[in-house]
Design a protein around this motif. Sequence first.
Motif, short mmCIF file in Angstrom:
data_model
loop_
_atom_site.label_atom_id
_atom_site.label_comp_id
_atom_site.label_asym_id
_atom_site.label_seq_id
_atom_site.Cartn_x
_atom_site.Cartn_y
_atom_site.Cartn_z
N LEU A 116 4.91 8.50 40.42
CA LEU A 116 5.13 6.90 40.14
C LEU A 116 4.92 6.72 38.68
CD1 LEU A 116 3.06 4.98 42.72
CD2 LEU A 116 5.61 5.48 42.89
N ASN A 117 5.97 6.10 37.77
CA ASN A 117 5.35 5.80 36.91
C ASN A 117 6.01 4.13 36.35
OD1 ASN A 117 7.82 6.49 33.54
ND2 ASN A 117 5.77 6.01 34.28
N TYR A 118 4.83 3.85 35.19
CA TYR A 118 4.79 2.25 35.55
C TYR A 118 5.49 2.28 34.27
CZ TYR A 118 2.46 2.39 40.33
OH TYR A 118 1.96 1.73 41.23
N TYR B 17 2.34 -2.66 40.71
CA TYR B 17 3.07 -2.63 42.53
C TYR B 17 2.14 -4.07 43.49
CZ TYR B 17 3.99 0.83 45.97
OH TYR B 17 5.07 1.49 47.57
N LYS B 18 3.22 -5.06 43.50
CA LYS B 18 2.87 -5.76 44.27
C LYS B 18 1.81 -5.10 45.62
CE LYS B 18 3.90 -9.08 41.72
NZ LYS B 18 5.22 -9.64 42.09
N PRO B 19 0.53 -5.87 45.65
CA PRO B 19 -0.02 -6.37 47.18
C PRO B 19 0.75 -5.69 48.44
CG PRO B 19 -0.56 -7.54 46.32
CD PRO B 19 0.63 -7.67 45.15
N HIS B 20 0.33 -4.45 48.88
CA HIS B 20 1.50 -4.47 50.35
C HIS B 20 -0.15 -2.90 50.81
CE1 HIS B 20 1.87 -0.54 47.31
NE2 HIS B 20 1.53 0.00 48.35
N GLU C 167 1.46 3.74 29.38
CA GLU C 167 2.33 3.22 31.14
C GLU C 167 1.47 3.56 31.23
OE1 GLU C 167 6.37 6.32 30.31
OE2 GLU C 167 4.34 7.40 28.93
N LYS C 168 1.33 3.88 32.90
CA LYS C 168 0.87 4.82 34.07
C LYS C 168 2.08 6.81 34.99
CE LYS C 168 -1.84 3.45 38.24
NZ LYS C 168 -1.98 2.49 39.73
N TRP C 169 1.06 6.92 34.89
CA TRP C 169 1.43 8.14 36.22
C TRP C 169 0.57 8.49 37.35
CZ3 TRP C 169 6.61 10.35 34.92
CH2 TRP C 169 7.25 9.92 33.60
N MET D 296 10.82 9.22 41.74
CA MET D 296 11.53 10.32 41.63
C MET D 296 10.25 11.49 43.17
SD MET D 296 9.69 13.63 41.05
CE MET D 296 10.50 14.88 40.92
N ALA D 297 10.92 12.37 43.80
CA ALA D 297 10.07 12.84 44.79
C ALA D 297 10.34 13.76 44.63
CB ALA D 297 10.64 11.76 46.12
N PHE D 298 9.69 15.17 45.16
CA PHE D 298 9.60 16.11 45.04
C PHE D 298 9.65 16.83 46.66
CE2 PHE D 298 6.56 16.37 41.22
CZ PHE D 298 7.91 17.11 40.91
N ARG D 299 10.83 17.79 46.86
CA ARG D 299 11.16 18.44 48.02
C ARG D 299 9.64 18.70 48.55
NH1 ARG D 299 15.66 20.07 45.64
NH2 ARG D 299 15.09 22.02 45.93
N PHE D 300 9.61 18.36 50.20
CA PHE D 300 8.09 19.24 50.81
C PHE D 300 8.15 21.32 49.91
CE2 PHE D 300 6.57 21.20 54.35
CZ PHE D 300 4.70 21.27 54.05
N ARG D 301 7.23 21.30 49.45
CA ARG D 301 7.17 22.72 48.80
C ARG D 301 8.10 22.91 48.17
NH1 ARG D 301 6.19 25.49 54.61
NH2 ARG D 301 4.06 25.24 55.19
#
Length: 140
Positions: free
Chosen positions: A35-37, A43-46, A123-125, A1-6
């Motif tokens: 990010l939650n894994y 997350y593959k190489p990028h 898990e990872k956060w 998920m993403a937060f909005r700016f501010r």
Amino acid sequence: MAFRFRENELVERIEKRIAELTGYPAENGECLQILNYGLGEEYKPHFDFFPPHMVDAGKGGQRVGTFLIYLNEVDEGGETVFSKAGLSIVPKKGSAIYFQYANEQGQLDRLSVHSSLPVKKGEKWAATKWIRERNIYQSY
Ligand code: PD2
Ligand code: ZN
């Protein structure tokens, strides 16, 4: 998920802190992503920068750096790995990494290729902020 700016006071505080630490104005930062894994997820190489022909000149431009905050300790696995730079970072709650991959000449650093290894236990956060060369939010 993403937060909005501010989006809220905490998000704004984090955005200001990242701006202080990186030297880039908070307005150059994309929205804070969480990010939650789960088990086995990776997350593959990028590269975090955009392919140069995809850069939208009107809106913030190219990505120049990434600020990644670890939100928990992973029981096993989940390291962030820079395979070409020879770096492996074990997530630690409250710690963060910052890496840059573009200079003012628009040269991009391919040593910045990175990945998140599969979570083997637990898990990872993490929270990530991708930073652009210019203000993303200003209206014209
Ligand atoms: O969660 C990570 O370790 C990770 C790995 C690679 C995050 C990102 N890339 C990213 O946010 O771009
Ligand atoms: Zn990345």
